[in-house]
Design an enzyme around this catalytic site. Sequence first.
Site, PDB file in Angstrom:
ATOM      1  N   SER A 172      40.364  44.713  37.115  1.00  0.00           N
ATOM      2  CA  SER A 172      39.286  45.566  37.547  1.00  0.00           C
ATOM      3  C   SER A 172      39.417  46.945  38.070  1.00  0.00           C
ATOM      4  CB  SER A 172      38.433  44.590  38.291  1.00  0.00           C
ATOM      5  OG  SER A 172      37.703  43.652  37.338  1.00  0.00           O
ATOM      6  N   LYS A 186      37.875  49.542  36.499  1.00  0.00           N
ATOM      7  CA  LYS A 186      36.532  49.983  36.256  1.00  0.00           C
ATOM      8  C   LYS A 186      36.428  51.469  37.392  1.00  0.00           C
ATOM      9  CE  LYS A 186      34.350  45.533  36.448  1.00  0.00           C
ATOM     10  NZ  LYS A 186      35.351  44.524  36.202  1.00  0.00           N
ATOM     11  N   SER A 203      32.157  44.026  41.163  1.00  0.00           N
ATOM     12  CA  SER A 203      32.778  44.031  39.988  1.00  0.00           C
ATOM     13  C   SER A 203      32.166  43.452  38.989  1.00  0.00           C
ATOM     14  CB  SER A 203      34.131  43.456  40.156  1.00  0.00           C
ATOM     15  OG  SER A 203      35.101  43.899  39.531  1.00  0.00           O
TER      16      SER A 203
END
Length: 440
Positions: free
Chosen positions: A67, A70, A131
């Site tokens: 993640s 991101k 997230s």
Amino acid sequence: MKERKISFLFYFCLVFSLVISTTFTNSRVAAESDILGVEAEAAILVDAKSGMILYEKNSEISLPTASMTKMMTEYLVLEALAEGKITQEQETGISDFVYQISHNRNLSNVPLRADGKYTVKELYEAMAIYSANGATIALAELVAGSETNFVKMMNEKAEELGLETYKFVNSTGLNNGDLLGQHPQGTKPDDENLMSAKSTAQLAFHLINDYPEVLETASIPKKVFREGTDDRIEMSNWNWMLPSLVYGYEGVDGLKTGTTDLAGFCFTGTAQRDGNRLIAVVMKSIGYEERFDDTAKLFNYGFSNYETQELFPSGYQIENQPSLPVSKGKEKTVEIESKEALSLFIKRGEKEEYLPKFKFDKETLTAPVEKGQKVGTLSVSYKGEELNFLPSEGNGGTSTDLITTTNVEKSNWFVLMMQAIGGFFADIWTSAADGIKALF
């Protein structure tokens, strides 16, 4: 026979010494790399102002980013906001794909309604704090029309920012296998996003310097999604190093965690103390807590051993060359000096190890010359070794212009003519003298 034995013994000793030397050299390098006891497979520590690398371990190997991906999605969303392509309060619906992903509670998510309308701000906060993967894809679809188009934008932006090691296959950092067979076109069913620790740090460097507002959201420890509705969900930031959370560290205000089976436990953290900001990246840690332990080691090292020091003041003049020659001017030279003071985040006690390095645009100036005219650059070199910066960021904040201190007017036509005549006869005299010397 005796000579052959001596020769053999000589070569045996030579090879043995090379092996021993190589072994000790490798051990020394490994010891230096592991001096902080960082257990993650790869790590890097960077000064967030200059991009100077303070520590690195396997920083150039390509690893799954989970993640932390991101951060690129955040960059593109913030860029779209800055350019007015979308607004914070703009509402958007969600696709069937986003709806399905958002209801997978095995992934980090806030469930989204099939018929719901959500603001960009709501979706962005869900992505940056919690997230949330469904919210992330919804933003990607809003900005680019489809996640496939968004992935193209991600890779193009990575190239534009000068990242050297990267591969973006989706907007979230999930393995494509988690995307219900609807992974972006042109990517493989089991693909995963990849970056090196150095490229991840470079992305973070751009994110917080180009869009510092990213930290306003990244630093929120807890937030309620859809407060006052039936969809109310409490979001706790996965960055447990925020000061009020369980692994709180003074000054931490970002940035992004990441976890998948392939990536292990990752973290890109940033912290600020006494006006100095650091960026730390750890990749493939063995556990949730260990990634924060490693990050704390990096921050402790940076804040304890380095400080910002003024190396050269404003108005600094280069020793042995405080001026430049001027042609066709009323004055033959003009003094030069640094336009601004030059400061750098350096190890304590090493100020004397940093030396001025200058580069002139031209070796000789031509009148007229204006006061404050840029004539070159003053930068820094280190006695022991070359300074190491993130690619393409090089020397950010570690150079300043060299400028002229006075005006130099152009000589009038008569003086210029006399100078030219004098120069002509001087050249003839020099040539004649050289010819006579050659006879002897």
